[in-house]
Design an enzyme around this catalytic site. Structure first.
Site, short mmCIF file in Angstrom:
data_model
loop_
_atom_site.label_atom_id
_atom_site.label_comp_id
_atom_site.label_asym_id
_atom_site.label_seq_id
_atom_site.Cartn_x
_atom_site.Cartn_y
_atom_site.Cartn_z
N ARG A 65 1.19 -1.10 -0.15
CA ARG A 65 0.07 -0.04 0.13
C ARG A 65 0.93 1.20 0.20
O ARG A 65 2.39 1.29 0.30
CB ARG A 65 -0.90 -0.48 1.08
CG ARG A 65 -2.39 -0.87 1.35
CD ARG A 65 -2.95 -1.51 2.80
NE ARG A 65 -1.73 -1.63 3.45
CZ ARG A 65 -2.47 -1.89 4.73
NH1 ARG A 65 -3.95 -1.41 5.50
NH2 ARG A 65 -1.55 -2.46 5.93
N LYS B 62 0.93 2.04 7.50
CA LYS B 62 1.90 1.53 8.34
C LYS B 62 2.29 2.48 9.31
O LYS B 62 3.23 2.51 9.13
CB LYS B 62 2.41 0.23 7.74
CG LYS B 62 1.03 -1.21 7.20
CD LYS B 62 0.39 -1.28 7.76
CE LYS B 62 1.13 -1.80 9.94
NZ LYS B 62 -0.71 -2.32 9.87
N GLU C 32 -5.90 4.84 13.36
CA GLU C 32 -7.47 3.42 14.46
C GLU C 32 -7.84 4.35 15.11
O GLU C 32 -8.83 3.47 15.66
CB GLU C 32 -6.48 1.95 14.46
CG GLU C 32 -5.22 2.28 15.85
CD GLU C 32 -3.82 2.95 15.55
OE1 GLU C 32 -3.02 3.11 16.29
OE2 GLU C 32 -3.85 3.48 14.73
N SER D 111 -10.94 -2.49 7.97
CA SER D 111 -11.28 -3.68 9.44
C SER D 111 -12.38 -4.21 7.86
O SER D 111 -12.13 -5.58 7.95
CB SER D 111 -12.20 -3.43 9.74
OG SER D 111 -11.37 -2.58 10.90
N ALA E 161 -6.89 -9.38 15.08
CA ALA E 161 -6.25 -8.31 16.07
C ALA E 161 -4.62 -7.96 16.18
O ALA E 161 -4.69 -7.53 17.34
CB ALA E 161 -7.52 -8.40 17.73
N LYS F 120 0.99 -15.04 17.50
CA LYS F 120 2.64 -14.15 17.88
C LYS F 120 2.83 -13.15 15.86
O LYS F 120 1.66 -14.04 14.67
CB LYS F 120 3.57 -14.69 17.81
CG LYS F 120 4.09 -15.40 17.09
CD LYS F 120 5.16 -16.35 17.38
CE LYS F 120 5.11 -17.52 16.63
NZ LYS F 120 6.43 -18.44 16.67
N VAL G 60 -0.85 -12.80 10.16
CA VAL G 60 -0.35 -11.61 9.66
C VAL G 60 -0.81 -10.20 9.78
O VAL G 60 -1.91 -10.12 9.82
CB VAL G 60 -0.88 -11.91 7.88
CG1 VAL G 60 -0.14 -10.68 7.40
CG2 VAL G 60 0.34 -12.88 7.64
N ASN H 65 -0.44 -7.30 8.44
CA ASN H 65 -1.03 -6.15 7.70
C ASN H 65 -1.78 -6.75 5.99
O ASN H 65 -1.18 -6.87 5.72
CB ASN H 65 0.60 -5.21 6.89
CG ASN H 65 1.40 -6.44 5.75
OD1 ASN H 65 1.79 -7.61 6.58
ND2 ASN H 65 1.60 -5.87 5.71
N MET H 66 -2.66 -7.80 7.32
CA MET H 66 -3.46 -8.68 5.88
C MET H 66 -3.61 -7.43 4.78
O MET H 66 -4.23 -7.63 4.02
CB MET H 66 -4.59 -8.68 6.50
CG MET H 66 -4.13 -10.14 7.41
SD MET H 66 -5.88 -10.29 8.53
CE MET H 66 -6.61 -11.69 7.26
#
Length: 371
Positions: A15, A75, A118, A134, A268, A279, A298, A300-301
């Site tokens: 992204r 991110k 967020e 989300s 989450a 983790k 993951v 950063n899906m």
């Protein structure tokens, strides 16, 4: 204002903080926009497209961190990026500080002003800058879980939708918010046997009305979680407490209750995860196995579907960026209490109470930071 957008460097993060269209809107309002060369390639946006939008292309991230007043990302800044941040600079991105003491310490040390997507709020306690990601993550959680259930990927070997004469897979969604709702939509669409757990009776009523007989609802408590986890092939963790660490709703002791090869998908994980055995993982190595249970965590899906995610994100982040560029961040926050909720760190102080409480920092109220 001079606004910079560096290339994201997190593992398999494609992204970008600003699309060419967003850059154009900022330029048209008299701002100077710097884009790191190649920053948009993950979404198919070339340097020439940014130039056509009026942006300046720079080599590497250093000019952006050294000379731009506002840095727009997707991110949380990685360690090398945090070392480049400076006092008085405005950072506008996802942060997820509560489970990340190292990042918090670095941001506090840098003196930067950090606004977290967020925790920016909207009407009725909504989280409009988190919502599109989300939605993406909720829908992706079922795709990822279905893949992890395949035997070749270590899973139980179950097709979620089943086939005539064979029962469908059972999906348990913990949390009926935006992530949980979108996960349930996808699972129902595949023909899975879906149960959604939540603690809010109004949420359960709304979900029941929407899905009717296509999905079941149950009140979320430990007894129901323990029962359902033994029946499910796929469990989606979709619980969020804004700005705070996620509660651990599935413990290590519960894993033996699950079917061997069942899958946990922890959406989450950015907030520490809602499974005790979670983790963070990456798109390069998305899963691991504990006690015969496949974990997909993951962090950063949405980065895997970068174009969809970037445009959805820019739709909600750009209006605030425009206001902060026009008015300055302090006045923009004074005029918009919802945006003010996004302030997490300012001038060496933690300004978001949930983060301060979780990590043991003195809390500076946003009103005091704006004074």
């Amino acid at each position: 204002m001079r606004i910079g957008c560096p290339t994201e460097i997190k593992n398999h993060e494609y992204r970008v903080g600003l699309t060419p269209e967003s850059a154009r809107e900022l330029v048209l309002r008299g701002n100077e926009v710097w884009i790191q060369s190649g920053a948009g390639l993950g979404i198919g946006a070339t340097d020439d497209q940014y130039r056509a939008a009026g942006a300046t292309i720079v080599d590497g991230p250093d000019p952006i961190f050294a000379e731009c007043e506002m840095v727009v990302k997707v991110k949380e800044p990685q360690a090398g990026e945090r070392a480049k941040l400076r006092e008085g600079q405005l950072l506008y991105t996802y942060l997820h500080l509560a489970p990340d003491p190292e990042q918090t310490a670095d941001l506090v040390k840098s003196g930067v002003t950090a606004i977290a997507y967020e925790t920016v709020t909207g009407p009725n306690n909504s989280l409009p800058l988190l919502k599109p990601m989300s939605q993406v993550a909720g829908r992706m959680s079922i795709q990822a879980g279905a893949s992890a259930l395949e035997k070749a990927h270590g899973g139980r070997g179950v097709l979620l939708g089943g086939v005539p004469g064979v029962l469908p897979g059972r999906v348990m969604v913990i949390g009926g918010g935006v992530v949980g709702f979108n996960a349930a939509q996808m699972a129902v669409g595949l023909g899975a046997d879906v149960t959604i757990l939540d603690r809010d009776p109004e949420v359960l009523e709304r979900l029941g009305t929407h899905f009717e007989s296509r999905a079941k609802t149950r009140f979320s408590n430990m007894a129901n979680i323990e029962q359902m986890i033994g029946e499910a092939e796929l469990v989606i963790g979709a619980v969020l407490i804004p700005g705070a660490a996620a509660p651990k709703l599935v413990t290590r002791e519960m894993l033996p209750l699950m079917k061997p090869g069942a899958v946990l998908v922890d959406v989450a994980i950015d907030q520490g995860g809602c499974f005790e055995t979670s983790k963070p993982t990456t798109h390069a190595e998305p899963t691991y196995v504990i006690d015969n249970i496949v974990h997909y965590c993951v962090a950063n899906m949405p980065g895997a579907v970068a174009r969809t995610s970037t445009y959805a994100l820019n739709n909600v982040t750009l209006p605030h960026a425009l206001r902060m560029a026009e008015l300055g961040w302090k006045e923009a926050l004074r005029q918009n209490a919802h945006l003010a909720e996004g302030l997490n760190v300012h001038a060496g102080k933690v300004t978001y109470k949930a983060v301060a409480d979780e990590l043991g920092y003195d809390y500076l109220p946003t009103a005091d930071a704006l004074a």
